[in-house]
Design an enzyme around this catalytic site. Structure first.
Site, PDB file in Angstrom:
ATOM      1  N   ILE A   1       0.830  -1.203   0.000  1.00  0.00           N
ATOM      2  CA  ILE A   1       0.000   0.000   0.000  1.00  0.00           C
ATOM      3  C   ILE A   1       0.864   1.252   0.000  1.00  0.00           C
ATOM      4  O   ILE A   1       2.047   1.209   0.329  1.00  0.00           O
ATOM      5  CB  ILE A   1      -0.967   0.023   1.201  1.00  0.00           C
ATOM      6  CG1 ILE A   1      -0.206   0.263   2.507  1.00  0.00           C
ATOM      7  CG2 ILE A   1      -1.762  -1.268   1.291  1.00  0.00           C
ATOM      8  CD1 ILE A   1      -1.102   0.572   3.680  1.00  0.00           C
ATOM      9  N   SER A   2       0.256   2.365  -0.379  1.00  0.00           N
ATOM     10  CA  SER A   2       0.881   3.683  -0.341  1.00  0.00           C
ATOM     11  C   SER A   2       2.191   3.661  -1.129  1.00  0.00           C
ATOM     12  O   SER A   2       2.232   3.170  -2.247  1.00  0.00           O
ATOM     13  CB  SER A   2       1.067   4.134   1.107  1.00  0.00           C
ATOM     14  OG  SER A   2       1.347   5.511   1.181  1.00  0.00           O
ATOM     15  N   ASN A   3       3.301   4.151  -0.552  1.00  0.00           N
ATOM     16  CA  ASN A   3       4.520   4.106  -1.349  1.00  0.00           C
ATOM     17  C   ASN A   3       5.124   2.715  -1.399  1.00  0.00           C
ATOM     18  O   ASN A   3       6.009   2.450  -2.214  1.00  0.00           O
ATOM     19  CB  ASN A   3       5.540   5.179  -0.935  1.00  0.00           C
ATOM     20  CG  ASN A   3       5.940   5.122   0.505  1.00  0.00           C
ATOM     21  OD1 ASN A   3       6.032   4.065   1.102  1.00  0.00           O
ATOM     22  ND2 ASN A   3       6.209   6.294   1.087  1.00  0.00           N
TER      23      ASN A   3
END
Length: 733
Positions: free
Chosen positions: A334-336
């Site tokens: 998830i995310s970066n």
């Protein structure tokens, strides 16, 4: 589609090749023949080939530095997923404790790290879905069990020197978890690169899906990490989170700021009690290599799996039986961490990755990419800005926008210091960045500027939360340092990291907080008692939140610092040019090399706006790959970046009534990708999934049901379908 079990014929063929034929040849002859054949080749080239995941023999990858630690967990007293806490222990509001808080053991820190990192990503409340829609006790097929969900297996952990062979003092952590349920006849690997700036357990909630499906999970901290270099005491974190002096740690330090003795002494004399963090201060711009680190984690996983399941040969050799030809690999997180999976797929020249399934990726896009994004009939202006651009814009305007009457009653608004926010509005007006004459008018104008910069209307009520939790300044300072390769001694834009006293001046961090930081920190202060400090606050350095801007002499959340960070984006001095170059090194191509991929993203995301990430990345991929693109984009309404917000108490106000857990849709994306790769089932078309908020009263929303989180459909209704028209991605309202 990898449906055939190739392990047995692969092993037989490899043995036959090594033995020169004759399945009954003794192992000693096998080894002798292999050695004889090797002398007829370039030994250097052969060694390099054998170190890769496609090599014949199981050789430790050349990027591994130092020892590999290997620990078995019984699934009862301790385990891979919950560190022995189980579903109940992870949900407990009482965090794991230490026998000696000043010197936690490695096992204690691991348990606390898993507890904190798991809880940081998902909503841990039963009404929000924990224990029914997701959680350790929910089986791979979705069955809700009465168990604790502990998973036995083996954990391998080691350092990589990094993609550029950097100094050992800036080690990247790699980890592989191999569940006891792993089936070498149907091998699979899932990546769970850490999100944010977290340590190696930062992707544990993604790793859960892989472990439940019997897959090995490949983790990396990607050159970030939770624990700091205490510059005053000169102590550093080790790979297991325990601490040592920098001198004693040597090359075993997980991170040490690259300062020589004279530089360190001078810095401590000028700015005592400060900390350096791995993401911000390694001076390596780790983001440029997040994809490569994820690929290294996969290679390390192949080594670990063959260490466990390979065929032992005499004289210490092990024949690889688990190889890319017979192993299913899904890049996820998830995310970066999700952005790292996409970057890895783009860089994957060795075809290690079979598919991608990620959530809310903070992916960086080239400017002027020849694509556009449209929602309904409205073209989204300048879609695809880089994270540093939109975050520094948020850093300027979010705290002022929080006062807008249009978002009255927004969650978290009670934790924004209204007087300081009003000062920020007034200071923005004084700098010519706003024009309205009243605070309310200025706040409305700030909110409008954010909307014009790409935030969706659904994000508006979340600006107050991000301002209250100091998210934008924390991210801007960390990425500003990292992208410009700044030294901690540079104190970029006057910022530093330190603990504070009751008067909010700089002071020493309590020793117990430092000892536990590897388990409690997120790598982006404010975190674990370490605050963001404004060194330039008139009179003396203060916590940034309450400091004064030198030019305005008011408590306006340090507008001068925010402007300095913003100006690095367009400036022409050495630091600005270094940052701009650093951004250029992080940009992705959109070419997933025809790999199947699924991206899920919450429409209301205020940290990583969909107009600057998943939407334009999808458009870029479709433009670059054309008819060969196999990317599906799933945009989820009533979902935002921080599922953990949903479970916050009523005093913070109403997340549970407004938002559904996006984590459910990451799991469904992984299910769909696995079914596609293993069983040939078609991927879903790109679509908007229209969820239903739980409603009710803040802090007491009704329990979530299946009706709140409808499924991802194979073929959505026309009104929900996301499509490309030329080079424009059109997303329905």
């Amino acid at each position: 589609m990898k449906t055939k079990n190739l392990l047995a014929p692969l092993a037989a063929a490899a043995l036959t090749a090594a033995c020169g034929g004759g399945g009954d040849t003794a192992p000693a002859d096998t080894r002798a023949t292999a050695q004889s054949a090797s002398t007829e080749r370039d030994r250097g080239a052969d060694e390099r080939a054998d170190r890769g995941p496609r090599g014949l023999f199981n050789r430790l990858p050349g990027f591994i530095a130092g020892e590999v630690r290997k620990t078995a967990y019984d699934g009862a007293t301790d385990d891979l997923l919950t560190a022995g806490l189980g579903k109940t222990g992870l949900a407990s509001a009482v965090a794991p404790t230490y026998v000696n808080a000043l010197a936690p053991t490695a096992a204690e820190l691991r348990r606390a790290a898993i507890y904190n990192n798991y809880r940081a990503i998902v909503d841990m409340t039963a009404p929000g879905g924990y224990g029914t829609l997701y959680g350790p006790n929910v089986a791979a097929d979705g069955t809700v069990t009465a168990g604790e969900g502990k998973i036995a297996g083996t954990e391998y952990i080691a350092y990589s020197r990094g993609a550029d062979g950097g100094a050992a003092s800036q080690n990247v952590v790699l980890m592989v978890q191999v569940p006891a349920s792993f089936d070498p006849r149907k091998p699979c690997i899932v990546t769970a690169t850490s999100s944010g700036s977290r340590g190696v357990y930062g992707g544990i909630s993604t790793g859960e899906w892989g472990l439940k499906h019997g897959c090995a999970v490949a983790y990396t901290d990607k050159g970030t990490g939770a624990a700091a270099h205490d510059l005053m005491a000169d102590t550093v974190p080790l790979i297991d989170g325990t601490r040592a002096t920098a001198a004693a740690a040597g090359d075993s330090a997980q991170f040490r700021a690259p300062l020589d003795a004279a530089q360190l002494a001078a810095f401590n004399a000028a700015t005592p009690d400060r900390f350096a963090f791995k993401h911000a201060h390694s001076q390596r711009n780790p983001e440029k290599d997040w994809g490569r680190f994820t690929l290294q984690a996969i290679e390390f996983a192949y080594w670990a799996l063959n260490d466990r399941y390979g065929i032992a040969l005499p004289k210490g050799e092990t024949l690889r039986t688990i190889r890319p030809a017979n192993t299913l690999v899904i890049a996820s997180s998830i995310s970066n961490g999700g952005a790292s999976a996409l970057a890895a797929a783009e860089l994957d020249r060795d075809r290690l990755i079979d598919g991608v399934a990620v959530s809310e990726p903070a992916v960086e896009l080239p400017q002027n990419a020849g694509i556009a994004v449209q929602r309904g009939s409205v073209l989204q202006a300048d879609a695809g800005k880089v994270l540093y651009d939109y975050t520094t814009q948020a850093n300027l305007y979010q705290s002022c926008a929080a006062l807008s009457p249009q978002v009255a009653g927004a969650p978290g608004i009670g934790f924004v210091v209204a007087a300081f926010a009003a000062n920020r509005c007034a200071s923005l007006k004084a700098k010519g960045l706003l024009t309205a004459d009243t605070t309310a008018g200025q706040a409305d104008e700030a909110l409008a500027k954010l909307a014009a910069y790409g935030w969706e209307p659904e994000s508006a009520v979340l600006h107050a939360s991000l301002a209250a939790f100091e998210v934008a300044p924390a991210v801007a300072v960390t990425f500003g340092n990292a992208l410009s390769r700044s030294s901690v001694a540079d104190s970029l834009c006057g910022y530093s990291y330190a603990a504070t006293t009751p008067t909010l001046t700089v002071g020493p961090l309590p020793p117990a907080s430092l000892a536990a930081m590897a388990a409690t920190g997120n790598g982006v202060p404010p975190s674990s008692g370490v605050q963001l400090i404004n060194n330039l606050s008139p009179g003396l350095a203060l916590r940034d939140l309450v400091s004064l801007s030198p030019s305005t002499f008011t408590q306006d959340f340090n507008l001068d610092g925010a402007l300095c960070l913003r100006n690095l984006l367009t400036g022409s001095d050495a630091k600005a040019l270094a940052l701009q170059q650093g951004i250029g090194q992080t940009l992705r191509s959109g070419n997933l090399q025809r790999k199947p991929a699924i991206i899920v993203h919450g429409r209301a995301d205020a940290l990583i706006p969909v107009n600057h990430s998943s939407r334009p990345y999808t458009a870029l991929n479709k433009r670059v790959e054309g008819r060969h693109s196999r990317l599906s984009y799933i945009e989820v309404t009533n979902a935002q970046h921080f599922d953990t917000f949903i479970g916050l108490p009523a005093v913070l106000g109403g997340y549970d009534t407004r938002y559904i857990p996006l984590h459910v849709y990451l799991n469904r994306a992984l299910d769909a990708m696995y079914a596609h790769l293993r069983h040939g089932q078609p991927l879903p078309d790109s679509q908007v999934v229209r969820t239903v908020p739980r409603g009710g009263s803040p802090g007491a929303a009704p329990a979530i049901t299946a009706d709140n989180v409808p499924p991802i459909l194979r073929r959505p209704a026309q009104a929900d379908a996301i499509r490309m028209h030329g080079n424009t991605l059109v997303v329905p309202d």
